[in-house]
Design a protein around this motif. Structure first.
Motif, short mmCIF file in Angstrom:
data_model
loop_
_atom_site.label_atom_id
_atom_site.label_comp_id
_atom_site.label_asym_id
_atom_site.label_seq_id
_atom_site.Cartn_x
_atom_site.Cartn_y
_atom_site.Cartn_z
N SER A 161 82.77 -73.87 -12.08
CA SER A 161 81.46 -73.70 -11.46
C SER A 161 81.63 -73.30 -10.00
O SER A 161 80.77 -73.57 -9.17
N GLY A 162 82.77 -72.71 -9.68
CA GLY A 162 83.03 -72.27 -8.32
C GLY A 162 83.88 -73.22 -7.51
O GLY A 162 84.15 -72.95 -6.34
N THR A 163 84.33 -74.33 -8.09
CA THR A 163 85.21 -75.24 -7.38
C THR A 163 86.58 -75.26 -8.07
O THR A 163 86.69 -74.88 -9.23
N ILE A 164 87.58 -75.74 -7.37
CA ILE A 164 88.92 -75.80 -7.95
C ILE A 164 89.02 -76.90 -8.99
O ILE A 164 89.97 -76.94 -9.75
N TYR A 165 88.04 -77.80 -9.04
CA TYR A 165 88.10 -78.91 -9.98
C TYR A 165 87.52 -78.56 -11.34
O TYR A 165 87.60 -79.35 -12.26
N GLY A 166 86.96 -77.40 -11.49
CA GLY A 166 86.45 -76.97 -12.79
C GLY A 166 85.12 -77.60 -13.17
O GLY A 166 84.57 -78.44 -12.46
N HIS A 167 84.61 -77.17 -14.32
CA HIS A 167 83.28 -77.61 -14.77
C HIS A 167 83.32 -78.27 -16.14
O HIS A 167 82.79 -79.35 -16.33
N SER A 168 83.95 -77.61 -17.13
CA SER A 168 83.94 -78.14 -18.49
C SER A 168 85.09 -77.54 -19.30
O SER A 168 85.78 -76.64 -18.84
N ILE A 169 85.25 -78.04 -20.52
CA ILE A 169 86.23 -77.49 -21.45
C ILE A 169 85.50 -77.11 -22.74
O ILE A 169 84.60 -77.83 -23.18
N GLY A 198 88.75 -79.06 -14.94
CA GLY A 198 90.10 -79.12 -14.43
C GLY A 198 90.57 -77.76 -13.99
O GLY A 198 89.86 -76.76 -14.10
N PHE A 199 91.80 -77.72 -13.50
CA PHE A 199 92.41 -76.49 -13.01
C PHE A 199 93.37 -75.90 -14.02
O PHE A 199 93.54 -74.69 -14.09
N ASP A 200 94.02 -76.78 -14.82
CA ASP A 200 94.98 -76.32 -15.81
C ASP A 200 94.88 -77.19 -17.05
O ASP A 200 94.45 -78.35 -16.96
N VAL A 201 95.28 -76.64 -18.19
CA VAL A 201 95.20 -77.35 -19.46
C VAL A 201 96.46 -77.08 -20.27
O VAL A 201 97.02 -75.98 -20.21
N ALA A 202 96.92 -78.11 -20.99
CA ALA A 202 98.07 -77.97 -21.89
C ALA A 202 97.73 -78.68 -23.20
O ALA A 202 97.12 -79.74 -23.19
N ILE A 203 98.14 -78.07 -24.31
CA ILE A 203 97.86 -78.61 -25.64
C ILE A 203 99.17 -79.16 -26.23
O ILE A 203 100.11 -78.40 -26.45
N PRO A 237 96.45 -90.21 -9.83
CA PRO A 237 97.54 -90.23 -8.84
C PRO A 237 97.48 -89.03 -7.89
O PRO A 237 98.32 -88.88 -7.03
N VAL A 238 96.45 -88.20 -8.04
CA VAL A 238 96.37 -86.92 -7.34
C VAL A 238 95.67 -87.11 -5.99
O VAL A 238 94.54 -87.59 -5.94
N GLU A 239 96.37 -86.70 -4.91
CA GLU A 239 95.78 -86.84 -3.58
C GLU A 239 94.68 -85.81 -3.33
O GLU A 239 93.62 -86.13 -2.83
N TRP A 240 94.95 -84.54 -3.67
CA TRP A 240 93.93 -83.51 -3.44
C TRP A 240 93.61 -82.79 -4.74
O TRP A 240 92.53 -82.93 -5.26
N THR A 241 94.56 -82.01 -5.29
CA THR A 241 94.33 -81.36 -6.58
C THR A 241 95.65 -81.08 -7.28
O THR A 241 96.62 -80.70 -6.65
N ALA A 242 95.66 -81.29 -8.58
CA ALA A 242 96.80 -80.91 -9.41
C ALA A 242 96.51 -79.51 -9.95
O ALA A 242 95.37 -79.20 -10.33
#
Length: 102
Positions: A18-26, A44-49, A78-83
């Protein structure tokens, strides 16, 4: 920005923004015709299956583990700013890369 991971069953798991680095949905998408089969409000910013352990890992502001039905099983912070990256190994352990704000 959208991030996509493909499961061994062929489904695409798409992180929307939605325009942020934290993402909107999956979203869970059938890649054969683009039909959205489900979604959840976990951004989120990244996803792994991890097909072996039936887990979907999302990183961004925190670390989330979802099951294949997009239900949250746990969240860690555990994330200080963004993973910005997530991967897993054969034991089911995850590895994340984190950025720091200047």
């Amino acid at each position: 920005m959208e991030t996509v991971a493909i499961s061994s069953s062929g489904y695409a798991y798409v992180l929307t923004s939605s325009g942020t680095i934290y993402g909107h949905s999956i979203l869970r998408v059938d890649p054969t015709d683009g039909t959205t089969l489900g979604g959840a409000a976990f951004g989120g910013f990244d996803v792994a299956i991890d097909d072996t352990n039936y887990a979907i890992w999302i990183v961004g502001a925190d670390v989330k583990k979802l099951n294949i039905f997009l239900e949250q099983e746990c969240a860690l912070d555990p994330v200080e700013w963004t993973a910005v990256s997530v991967d897993f190994d054969s034991s089911g352990s995850i590895w994340i890369a984190e950025r720091k704000h200047s």
